[in-house]
Design a protein around this motif. Structure first.
Motif, PDB file in Angstrom:
ATOM      1  N   GLU A  90       1.945   0.832  -6.394  1.00  0.00           N
ATOM      2  CA  GLU A  90       1.111   1.683  -5.546  1.00  0.00           C
ATOM      3  C   GLU A  90       0.245   0.837  -4.615  1.00  0.00           C
ATOM      4  N   PHE A  91      -0.286  -0.261  -5.162  1.00  0.00           N
ATOM      5  CA  PHE A  91      -1.221  -1.071  -4.382  1.00  0.00           C
ATOM      6  C   PHE A  91      -1.193  -2.505  -4.910  1.00  0.00           C
ATOM      7  N   GLN A 122       0.848  -1.192   0.000  1.00  0.00           N
ATOM      8  CA  GLN A 122       0.000   0.000   0.000  1.00  0.00           C
ATOM      9  C   GLN A 122       0.881   1.238   0.000  1.00  0.00           C
ATOM     10  N   ASN A 123       0.592   2.126  -0.951  1.00  0.00           N
ATOM     11  CA  ASN A 123       1.380   3.354  -1.104  1.00  0.00           C
ATOM     12  C   ASN A 123       2.862   3.043  -1.247  1.00  0.00           C
ATOM     13  N   GLY A 124       3.178   1.943  -1.940  1.00  0.00           N
ATOM     14  CA  GLY A 124       4.565   1.580  -2.177  1.00  0.00           C
ATOM     15  C   GLY A 124       5.247   0.901  -1.009  1.00  0.00           C
ATOM     16  N   LYS A 178       2.425   2.388  -9.757  1.00  0.00           N
ATOM     17  CA  LYS A 178       2.344   3.833  -9.549  1.00  0.00           C
ATOM     18  C   LYS A 178       2.087   4.528 -10.878  1.00  0.00           C
ATOM     19  N   LYS A 179       1.530   5.723 -10.801  1.00  0.00           N
ATOM     20  CA  LYS A 179       1.092   6.437 -11.998  1.00  0.00           C
ATOM     21  C   LYS A 179       2.206   6.569 -13.026  1.00  0.00           C
ATOM     22  N   ASP A 198       7.853   0.297  -7.209  1.00  0.00           N
ATOM     23  CA  ASP A 198       7.065   0.829  -8.323  1.00  0.00           C
ATOM     24  C   ASP A 198       5.577   0.536  -8.174  1.00  0.00           C
TER      25      ASP A 198
END
Length: 285
Positions: free
Chosen positions: A134-135, A99-101, A149-150, A132
């Motif tokens: 995000e979740f 979560q959140n990297g 991640k974006k 890399d």
């Protein structure tokens, strides 16, 4: 009745019954299994195996056991549809691994998920660096779904602000050398159109293994003879070429005429044609 013949008959009957039960349980039973579906598969398989191989057992009892388990499965899945709490209890729920990297070590220990397991799942999702991500969540089926991640997500036309043509499901209009009427109707086409397109390719329908029509109405075919080549569809390039020729002709008319009103009219329409070409080019390439 000889024992071998009884086993053959039981095998055939139980295969039919098992097929009917699996069909009735739905496609979900054929996908990745959650906890209860896993148990269901084991129990039903065990019941069938016992009553097929052991001719001393009562086949009626086997059918009864299958019927009871089928009804239990249907009742549990129906209840799960109505109650999220019950669904979480029976089917389980996802566990967040990243979560959140940040890797959630406690959740990994809870699920007995090792670092090697996590890295393997990342590689399966074409991610090679945990930073890399995000979740990431471990689903109740055991599958790990990952959101990069974006800045590490693939570029899409929406991100760069590009406009692309809408695309619908391709329709398979030829299969094994035979035209399929329903897909043709879904594409708003008919057999006359199909015959015309095949004539353009100099191909007979009997030689076509697979033929599909895309959302632009272009026909592509795969032939039985892999040594033969078929030209790529040219409808869209020809339309674009015709539009460019019209625009070039308008410019030429503007240069050749001495009438100022006509010259302005040609120039105006040439400019409008160029604007139309610029807008439609992404859809024709």
């Amino acid at each position: 009745m000889p024992g071998w013949l009884e086993i053959v008959i039981r095998s055939v009957v139980f295969i039919i019954v098992l097929f009917v039960i699996t069909k009735a349980l739905g496609k979900k039973q054929m996908s990745q299994l959650d906890i209860f579906q896993y148990i269901t598969g084991i129990v039903i398989g065990s019941i069938v195996a016992i009553h097929v191989t052991d001719h001393t057992t009562n086949a009626v009892h086997g059918f009864l056991a299958l019927a009871v388990w089928f009804l239990i499965t249907i009742a549990i899945e129906y209840t799960a549809l109505k109650s999220k709490r019950f669904r979480n209890l029976v089917q389980g729920k996802g566990t967040v691994l990243i979560q959140n990297g940040k890797v959630m070590e406690d959740n990994m220990k809870k699920e007995r998920f090792t670092t090697d397991d996590l890295l393997e799942e990342l590689r399966n999702n074409r991610v090679f660096n945990a930073a890399d991500v995000e979740f990431a969540v471990l689903e109740s089926t055991g599958k790990v779904n990952i959101l990069p991640k974006k800045e590490h997500q693939p570029i899409t036309p929406k991100i760069i602000g590009a406009h692309v043509a809408p695309e619908k499901e391709p329709q398979t209009v030829i299969m094994d050398g035979h035209a399929l009427l329903e897909p043709l109707a879904n594409a708003s086409l008919n057999t006359n159109w199909l015959e015309t397109e095949l004539d353009k390719m100099n191909v007979s329908i009997e030689n076509v293994f697979l033929g599909q029509v895309d959302s632009d109405g272009q026909l592509t075919v795969d032939l039985y003879d892999d040594k033969l080549t078929v030209a790529e569809p040219t409808e869209k390039p020809l339309v674009l070429a015709s539009l460019k020729k019209c625009q070039a002709d308008l410019e030429l008319f503007a240069l050749e005429t001495e009438n100022q009103d006509s010259k302005l009219l040609y120039q105006k329409n040439s400019k409008r044609m160029q604007e139309a070409i610029d807008k439609i080019t992404p859809y024709l390439q």
